[in-house]
Each structure stands twice: as C-alpha cells, then as structure tokens.
Design a protein around this motif. Structure first.
Motif, mmCIF file in Angstrom:
data_model
loop_
_atom_site.group_PDB
_atom_site.id
_atom_site.type_symbol
_atom_site.label_atom_id
_atom_site.label_comp_id
_atom_site.label_asym_id
_atom_site.label_seq_id
_atom_site.Cartn_x
_atom_site.Cartn_y
_atom_site.Cartn_z
ATOM 1 N N GLY A 41 0.811 -1.228 0.000
ATOM 2 C CA GLY A 41 0.000 0.000 0.000
ATOM 3 C C GLY A 41 0.838 1.268 0.000
ATOM 4 N N PRO A 42 1.773 1.405 0.950
ATOM 5 C CA PRO A 42 2.606 2.605 0.935
ATOM 6 C C PRO A 42 3.420 2.757 -0.351
ATOM 7 C CG PRO A 42 2.775 1.524 3.051
ATOM 8 C CD PRO A 42 1.969 0.621 2.162
ATOM 9 N N LEU A 43 3.897 1.657 -0.893
ATOM 10 C CA LEU A 43 4.654 1.713 -2.143
ATOM 11 C C LEU A 43 3.771 2.191 -3.293
ATOM 12 C CD1 LEU A 43 7.527 1.158 -2.980
ATOM 13 C CD2 LEU A 43 6.876 -1.185 -3.476
ATOM 14 N N ILE A 77 6.720 2.342 -10.364
ATOM 15 C CA ILE A 77 6.591 1.971 -8.946
ATOM 16 C C ILE A 77 5.204 1.418 -8.666
ATOM 17 C CG2 ILE A 77 6.550 2.901 -6.588
ATOM 18 C CD1 ILE A 77 8.766 4.855 -7.524
ATOM 19 N N VAL A 78 4.180 2.044 -9.226
ATOM 20 C CA VAL A 78 2.807 1.557 -9.043
ATOM 21 C C VAL A 78 2.667 0.143 -9.621
ATOM 22 C CG1 VAL A 78 0.431 1.890 -9.850
ATOM 23 C CG2 VAL A 78 1.686 3.797 -8.864
ATOM 24 N N GLY A 129 13.778 8.626 -1.208
ATOM 25 C CA GLY A 129 14.121 8.017 0.081
ATOM 26 C C GLY A 129 13.070 7.024 0.539
ATOM 27 N N LEU A 130 11.803 7.389 0.393
ATOM 28 C CA LEU A 130 10.727 6.454 0.759
ATOM 29 C C LEU A 130 10.757 5.201 -0.118
ATOM 30 C CD1 LEU A 130 7.757 8.902 1.396
ATOM 31 C CD2 LEU A 130 8.895 7.450 3.084
ATOM 32 N N GLY A 135 11.830 -0.341 -0.548
ATOM 33 C CA GLY A 135 12.541 -1.373 -1.296
ATOM 34 C C GLY A 135 13.407 -2.226 -0.387
ATOM 35 N N LEU A 136 14.052 -1.587 0.595
ATOM 36 C CA LEU A 136 14.831 -2.354 1.575
ATOM 37 C C LEU A 136 13.933 -3.296 2.381
ATOM 38 C CD1 LEU A 136 17.444 0.119 3.147
ATOM 39 C CD2 LEU A 136 17.873 -1.875 1.712
#
Length: 151
Positions: A41-43, A77-78, A129-130, A135-136
């Motif tokens: 969701g955040p991604l 990214i989506v 950064g997010l 991704g990490l």
C-alpha cells in the motif's frame, strides 16, 4: 429434495481428511509470501505521488524532462507495487529494483533536470528516500522468506 446438510452421522471432521498435512503445507506456502503485505500500500501511494508530483509541486512547465521522468518512474513503482500484491512469489526477485529506483530518484533532478529548485529537489529526495526504504523492506522480507523456505 436431497438433504445437503452435514449434520448427523455423515459429518467428516477436517482433521480426519487424508490430505490434511499437504493442505496445511500448501496454506503455509501461500501465506508465507505475504511478508511484503504491509509495504504494498505505501509503495503504491509513493508511486502515485511520484507520478503526479510535477503537477502538485508545479514543475511540469519549468522541468518538462523531469516531469516526464517522474511520471514514468511513478507508473513503474505503481506497477511493481501491484505486482507485489498480485504475485508476491514471482515479484520478490525484483524487490531490490525498488532500492535502485529510489537512489536514482534522489539524483535525478541534477541528471535529468536543469537547475532544479528546492521544491523539485526535496520532492524527489523524499519520494526517492521512501522508495529506497520500502525497497529495503521488500528485499529484507524476500531474503527472510527465501531463507525460511529453503531450510
């Protein structure tokens, strides 16, 4: 009319099912791939924010190349976030790509853009950064899942 109720002497308990161990293992494998569920969701939202950031921060006219770049990166990214949601087992291998995309987004204002202002720099730095941190998290979950699956 046929009696389709499962009451009485014909009721089988699932514990007596001959394939119960195989069914439990399969269920555990399917749910084991959902370690990334909290990141999906955040991604997805970071991707949307990246895609529309040129129009929110108002740099689509002054930085057309960077606006196109952010739109493409946001859509990518989506798509990856949706892939993590729909096919987590197949997408785990691409989780490291989020880190690379995040790092690229941080330096993109100077590489793709021309004379970026503070708003453009901060927008890409925060979104990059997010993306890198999420991704990490995906990569860590993939490594943890791979370790537990092979042992």
């Amino acid at each position: 009319m046929a009696d389709v109720s499962h009451r009485g002497a014909h009721r089988e308990d699932l514990a007596d099912h001959p394939d119960i161990t195989e069914m439990r293992d399969r269920y555990a494998r399917v749910l084991g791939g959902r370690d990334v569920a909290l990141v999906d969701g955040p991604l997805f939202l970071v991707g949307l924010a990246c895609a529309i950031s040129p129009w929110i921060v108002h740099f689509s006219a002054s930085q057309p190349a960077l606006a196109t770049h952010n739109l493409i990166m946001g859509v990518a990214i989506v798509v990856l976030a949706l892939g993590f949601t729909v096919m987590p087992q197949r997408m785990y291998g691409l989780s490291w790509a989020m880190c690379v995309m995040g790092a690229w987004m941080i330096i993109a204002p100077w590489v793709v853009g021309t004379n970026p202002d503070k708003g453009v720099i901060w927008t890409n730095a925060v979104l990059g950064g997010l993306t890198f941190l999420l991704g990490l998290a995906c990569t860590a979950a993939a490594m943890r899942s791979g370790r537990t699956r092979h042992t």
